[in-house]
Design a protein around this motif. Structure first.
Motif, PDB file in Angstrom:
ATOM      1  N   UNK A  25       0.830  -1.206   0.000  1.00 51.81           N
ATOM      2  CA  UNK A  25       0.000   0.000   0.000  1.00 51.81           C
ATOM      3  C   UNK A  25       0.869   1.263   0.000  1.00 51.81           C
ATOM      4  N   UNK A  26       1.940   1.235   0.799  1.00 49.49           N
ATOM      5  CA  UNK A  26       2.804   2.413   0.922  1.00 49.49           C
ATOM      6  C   UNK A  26       3.745   2.591  -0.264  1.00 49.49           C
ATOM      7  N   UNK A  27       4.235   1.483  -0.814  1.00 50.54           N
ATOM      8  CA  UNK A  27       5.189   1.546  -1.928  1.00 50.54           C
ATOM      9  C   UNK A  27       4.876   0.437  -2.945  1.00 50.54           C
ATOM     10  N   UNK A  28       3.764   0.552  -3.664  1.00 50.74           N
ATOM     11  CA  UNK A  28       3.336  -0.521  -4.565  1.00 50.74           C
ATOM     12  C   UNK A  28       4.346  -0.853  -5.658  1.00 50.74           C
ATOM     13  N   UNK A  29       5.148   0.126  -6.032  1.00 50.03           N
ATOM     14  CA  UNK A  29       6.112  -0.090  -7.105  1.00 50.03           C
ATOM     15  C   UNK A  29       7.305  -0.953  -6.691  1.00 50.03           C
ATOM     16  N   UNK A  63      12.370 -16.766 -15.049  1.00 49.25           N
ATOM     17  CA  UNK A  63      12.912 -15.672 -14.235  1.00 49.25           C
ATOM     18  C   UNK A  63      12.924 -14.339 -14.967  1.00 49.25           C
ATOM     19  N   UNK A  64      13.020 -14.387 -16.286  1.00 43.93           N
ATOM     20  CA  UNK A  64      13.047 -13.151 -17.074  1.00 43.93           C
ATOM     21  C   UNK A  64      11.748 -12.355 -16.941  1.00 43.93           C
ATOM     22  N   UNK A  65      10.690 -12.986 -16.452  1.00 42.98           N
ATOM     23  CA  UNK A  65       9.416 -12.298 -16.257  1.00 42.98           C
ATOM     24  C   UNK A  65       9.386 -11.470 -14.975  1.00 42.98           C
ATOM     25  N   UNK A  66      10.439 -11.600 -14.163  1.00 41.43           N
ATOM     26  CA  UNK A  66      10.478 -10.911 -12.873  1.00 41.43           C
ATOM     27  C   UNK A  66      11.497  -9.776 -12.890  1.00 41.43           C
ATOM     28  N   UNK A  67      11.146  -8.630 -12.309  1.00 45.09           N
ATOM     29  CA  UNK A  67      12.070  -7.491 -12.280  1.00 45.09           C
ATOM     30  C   UNK A  67      13.087  -7.617 -11.137  1.00 45.09           C
ATOM     31  N   UNK A  68      14.347  -7.464 -11.456  1.00 43.81           N
ATOM     32  CA  UNK A  68      15.390  -7.547 -10.430  1.00 43.81           C
ATOM     33  C   UNK A  68      15.398  -6.331  -9.506  1.00 43.81           C
ATOM     34  N   UNK A  69      14.795  -5.236  -9.924  1.00 47.10           N
ATOM     35  CA  UNK A  69      14.814  -4.031  -9.104  1.00 47.10           C
ATOM     36  C   UNK A  69      13.708  -4.007  -8.041  1.00 47.10           C
ATOM     37  N   UNK A  70      12.863  -5.023  -8.022  1.00 48.78           N
ATOM     38  CA  UNK A  70      11.783  -5.091  -7.032  1.00 48.78           C
ATOM     39  C   UNK A  70      12.008  -6.255  -6.076  1.00 48.78           C
ATOM     40  N   UNK A  71      11.337  -6.207  -4.933  1.00 49.62           N
ATOM     41  CA  UNK A  71      11.372  -7.327  -3.997  1.00 49.62           C
ATOM     42  C   UNK A  71      10.293  -8.318  -4.407  1.00 49.62           C
ATOM     43  N   UNK A  72      10.695  -9.557  -4.626  1.00 54.24           N
ATOM     44  CA  UNK A  72       9.776 -10.610  -5.032  1.00 54.24           C
ATOM     45  C   UNK A  72       9.278 -11.295  -3.765  1.00 54.24           C
ATOM     46  N   UNK A  93      20.012 -16.663  -5.444  1.00 58.86           N
ATOM     47  CA  UNK A  93      21.236 -17.119  -6.120  1.00 58.86           C
ATOM     48  C   UNK A  93      21.410 -16.468  -7.485  1.00 58.86           C
ATOM     49  N   UNK A  94      20.322 -15.972  -8.051  1.00 54.56           N
ATOM     50  CA  UNK A  94      20.352 -15.348  -9.378  1.00 54.56           C
ATOM     51  C   UNK A  94      20.222 -13.830  -9.333  1.00 54.56           C
ATOM     52  N   UNK A  95      20.505 -13.241  -8.183  1.00 52.08           N
ATOM     53  CA  UNK A  95      20.576 -11.791  -8.078  1.00 52.08           C
ATOM     54  C   UNK A  95      19.285 -11.054  -7.807  1.00 52.08           C
ATOM     55  N   UNK A  96      18.228 -11.767  -7.462  1.00 54.56           N
ATOM     56  CA  UNK A  96      16.957 -11.128  -7.120  1.00 54.56           C
ATOM     57  C   UNK A  96      16.882 -10.868  -5.620  1.00 54.56           C
ATOM     58  N   UNK A  97      16.028  -9.936  -5.237  1.00 57.75           N
ATOM     59  CA  UNK A  97      15.696  -9.717  -3.836  1.00 57.75           C
ATOM     60  C   UNK A  97      14.387 -10.470  -3.600  1.00 57.75           C
ATOM     61  N   UNK A  98      14.416 -11.496  -2.756  1.00 57.96           N
ATOM     62  CA  UNK A  98      13.236 -12.337  -2.561  1.00 57.96           C
ATOM     63  C   UNK A  98      12.969 -12.579  -1.088  1.00 57.96           C
ATOM     64  N   UNK A  99      11.687 -12.648  -0.756  1.00 66.16           N
ATOM     65  CA  UNK A  99      11.235 -12.973   0.598  1.00 66.16           C
ATOM     66  C   UNK A  99      10.063 -13.940   0.494  1.00 66.16           C
TER      67      UNK A  99
END
Length: 135
Positions: A25-29, A63-72, A93-99
């Motif tokens: 809600x606070x940072x949807x992007x 993985x190409x469908x996911x943006x590396x600049x966002x938290x997944x 392991x592939x450079x994404x930010x994930x939780x």
């Protein structure tokens, strides 16, 4: 690892449904929600509102469908399911930010947060692959 380190690591790696909704809600992007459950559509009948469907068994190739600049934010069935954890390891392991979304679909529904029927969204091309859950 001592208990303090364990709990700090756990808090860093997970996000509760309430935390996710507030952050979104606070940072949807900044966030992308991804359903990584596997299995036939007959058991994957609904998804969390706003989620992208990429089953774990397809994640490596998509993985190409996911943006590396966002938290997944990844989710699966419940606290007993390890699919989101496995997906997080692969993405990290592939450079994404994930939780991991703690509690998965079950926690979300317990809180009466909105879901969509899988037929209401564009789902995976292999949705009827018959793959059993790998929890």
């Amino acid at each position: 690892m001592n208990r303090l380190d364990y709990f700090n690591a756990r808090l860093e790696a997970n996000m509760s449904p309430m935390e996710y909704r507030k952050a979104k809600e606070e940072q949807p992007e900044n966030y992308v929600l991804v359903d990584v459950r596997v299995g036939p559509v007959t058991i994957r009948k609904e998804i969390l509102e706003g989620a992208k469907v990429i089953p774990l068994n397809e994640l490596q190739d998509r993985m190409s469908e996911l943006p590396k600049e966002k938290t997944i934010i990844l989710y699966c069935w419940d606290t007993w399911c390890t699919l989101a954890s496995k997906a997080a390891v692969l993405l990290l392991e592939n450079g994404f930010d994930a939780k991991e979304l703690y509690g998965g679909l079950a926690a979300w529904k317990t809180l009466d947060f909105p879901t969509l029927g899988l037929s209401e969204v564009t789902s995976s091309p292999n949705e009827d692959s018959g793959v059993d859950c790998e929890c």
